[in-house]
Design a protein around this motif. Sequence first.
Motif, PDB file in Angstrom:
ATOM      1  N   PRO B 131       0.924  -1.111   0.002  1.00 18.78           N
ATOM      2  CA  PRO B 131       0.001  -0.037   0.152  1.00 18.78           C
ATOM      3  C   PRO B 131       0.802   1.398  -0.020  1.00 18.78           C
ATOM      4  O   PRO B 131       0.726   2.337  -0.870  1.00 18.78           O
ATOM      5  CB  PRO B 131      -0.840  -0.037   1.226  1.00 18.78           C
ATOM      6  N   LEU B 132       2.148   1.206   0.809  1.00 20.39           N
ATOM      7  CA  LEU B 132       2.822   2.426   0.760  1.00 20.39           C
ATOM      8  C   LEU B 132       3.552   2.686  -0.550  1.00 20.39           C
ATOM      9  O   LEU B 132       3.440   3.914  -1.078  1.00 20.39           O
ATOM     10  CB  LEU B 132       4.002   2.212   1.780  1.00 20.39           C
ATOM     11  N   LEU B 133       3.708   1.523  -1.230  1.00 20.52           N
ATOM     12  CA  LEU B 133       4.476   1.691  -2.595  1.00 20.52           C
ATOM     13  C   LEU B 133       3.593   2.411  -3.521  1.00 20.52           C
ATOM     14  O   LEU B 133       3.799   3.237  -4.187  1.00 20.52           O
ATOM     15  CB  LEU B 133       5.043   0.453  -2.862  1.00 20.52           C
ATOM     16  N   MET B 134       2.333   1.780  -3.440  1.00 20.07           N
ATOM     17  CA  MET B 134       1.427   2.204  -4.560  1.00 20.07           C
ATOM     18  C   MET B 134       0.930   3.632  -4.332  1.00 20.07           C
ATOM     19  O   MET B 134       0.646   4.492  -5.037  1.00 20.07           O
ATOM     20  CB  MET B 134       0.146   1.134  -4.748  1.00 20.07           C
ATOM     21  N   ALA B 135       0.775   3.950  -3.128  1.00 22.36           N
ATOM     22  CA  ALA B 135       0.391   5.162  -2.746  1.00 22.36           C
ATOM     23  C   ALA B 135       1.371   6.412  -2.796  1.00 22.36           C
ATOM     24  O   ALA B 135       1.082   7.463  -3.467  1.00 22.36           O
ATOM     25  CB  ALA B 135      -0.002   5.447  -1.100  1.00 22.36           C
ATOM     26  N   THR B 136       2.846   6.017  -2.851  1.00 23.18           N
ATOM     27  CA  THR B 136       3.716   7.027  -3.286  1.00 23.18           C
ATOM     28  C   THR B 136       3.948   7.179  -4.663  1.00 23.18           C
ATOM     29  O   THR B 136       4.009   8.268  -5.155  1.00 23.18           O
ATOM     30  CB  THR B 136       5.190   6.207  -2.819  1.00 23.18           C
ATOM     31  N   ALA B 137       3.654   6.138  -5.482  1.00 22.61           N
ATOM     32  CA  ALA B 137       3.280   6.068  -6.811  1.00 22.61           C
ATOM     33  C   ALA B 137       2.175   7.252  -7.338  1.00 22.61           C
ATOM     34  O   ALA B 137       2.673   7.993  -8.022  1.00 22.61           O
ATOM     35  CB  ALA B 137       3.366   4.624  -7.743  1.00 22.61           C
ATOM     36  N   ARG B 138       1.089   6.847  -6.838  1.00 23.34           N
ATOM     37  CA  ARG B 138       0.042   7.832  -7.141  1.00 23.34           C
ATOM     38  C   ARG B 138       0.436   9.176  -6.868  1.00 23.34           C
ATOM     39  O   ARG B 138       0.088  10.220  -7.563  1.00 23.34           O
ATOM     40  CB  ARG B 138      -1.245   7.321  -6.486  1.00 23.34           C
TER      41      ARG B 138
END
Lengths: 266, 390
Positions: B131-138
Amino acid sequence: MSAGASKWDDLRVRLLSAVAMVLIGGVELWLGGHWFHFFVALVIGIMLWELGRMLSRANTGTAWGLGLMGGLGTLGLSYLPSVFLVPVIGAIVGVGWLVLGRGNGRKTWVTYASLVLLSGFSLIWIRDSLGLWVLLWLVSVVIASDVAGYFAGRLIGGPKFWPRFSPKKTWSGTIAGWLGAALMGYAYAPLFKVEFGPALGMPALVALSVVVAVAAQLGDIAESAIKRRAGVKDSSSLIPGHGGFLDRFDALISASVVVLVLGLWL
Amino acid sequence: MTRRVSIFGATGSIGQNTIDLIARAPAQYQVVALTGGQNVAQLAADARRLGAQVAVTADPGKLDSLRAALAGSPVQAMAGRAALLEAAAMPADWVMSAIVGAAGLAPGLIALQQGATLALANKESLVTAGPLLMATARQHNARVLPVDSEHSAIFQALVGEDIAQVERIIITASGGAFRDTPMQDLAHVTLAQASSHPNWAMGQRITIDSASMFNKALEVIETKEFFGVSPQQIEVLVHPESMVHALVGFCDGALMAHVGPPDMRHAIGYALHWPQRQPLPVARLDLAAIGQLSFRAPDLARYPALRLAGEVMQAGGLAGAVFNGAKERALDGFIAGHIGFLEMAVLVEKVLSQLAGHPELANATLDLDNVAHADHLARRAVDALIAQRA
């Protein structure tokens, strides 16, 4: 009030120069890489020029040559493996020994020029292998111990630390320097925990900071002793309010070498 | 137009294959950073050949040998974890994240913060902090592209599709070295037996993880995190030929399969050229010669790791970090000869339940510090369990 004013009158220039140094040095530190290598090489070159000038007295050509060799040598060492360290430093120090001649403090040159060159190598090594934060911690500890020592020495005064070599250093300033360094170690501890894991915890970092502060103070005193022997007040007047580069970075020279040794050992 | 690329984990198998593709069209790329571990000679040789700006070894003690190997070249040598993170912050358009292990998470996050496209081969990033990685990307308008062959296959099957119409995602597993070994013999298989994979040439650790299906368990969790589907929608199918990498089933009953030879350069090349396709030097399948492909359901008793993946997805939060840390440490134990092949899953399950209600992990936010802490606690718990047995 006039007595108070004279006690603090150099502070303004000193502060302005300090801000300029923090800005320039900070940007170079942050950039790292070739920028930082070149910057360190330049500063080391200036330092050896200052040292050569103090030791050879009027002979400016000698000082220029030594400074140029020091700068180029440091730059070269920043790209070479450590087997070149001893030969390169040996060559530069050896040439200095020959050109300075008798009666010009050749022993001082050999020890101090070696130390200065080694510190240039150390600063670059620390930046390239231990990283920006370790180098910032080192600089912060040196500055904190210096600033705390400066104010405590002036405000509290008291018995002298080592009057034979450094007439102004007091015990109160020295101990305040250790406290300032310890505080800096405490402040950097959370950051180091992220970088190095639980192995380098707060107590260890505080202890290391005090060790670095002691090294810094000894470096400071060593430089004072050289100036006294050479009969000059400042190593040069390139930095308004601070004197020369050797005056300003004397503490960092010895501290950086100690941090490199600690870094390789830990 | 040249693209600025960085490769994290350049000396590993994914990194070397990426370099192979880039070296075929050097004019199209400007290599910013290459990073590696102990293999400094390979790292330096590639950095020279590709004209990289910096070469970084993760080991701070290797700066000396890296400088020596790069002497006379314009490549900047750096070492240590801080240098790794600094290299991740250098502007790049495309970053390959192929560092093995939990250490790959932080550089990937930093690359995303720069807005780079992150080609993700590091499994731990999604498993421990999806979730952290995908949120950072967004947040930074950056894109993550999958490099695992299974996830690349799903990604390709989904081109032009709406994820809301996906009913199920099936990822295939070769079954690893022991897919036909009788259950009673599994407890006594040797390290050498576990280290040989029938279809893929990979490193020792991931080959053992394939045999135990811990690797597939990680991929199931990655699928959930990356594509945002529910755990119930993900299925694993044993497919010994490793030609069909994944299938996506839609609400109308259609099943889109991605078929290709087992060559990781396909998935790497797809991520490198995305959204276009470019010719790639991979073998072309002759389906007539292959004749038939076989599939069967995985035996959950044989592969307990798959069941554990379901529990980890259900728990969420830092359970992924605990799972991964415990698995890594148990794998260390197997490689060192301290525990048997089947005991790896037993230990991981014990640690998962031990740490499920741990006060420092329950309800902790999903950030780098806590992921590292969960990893640390899980490894320590495995060590304690191994010590108890001895």
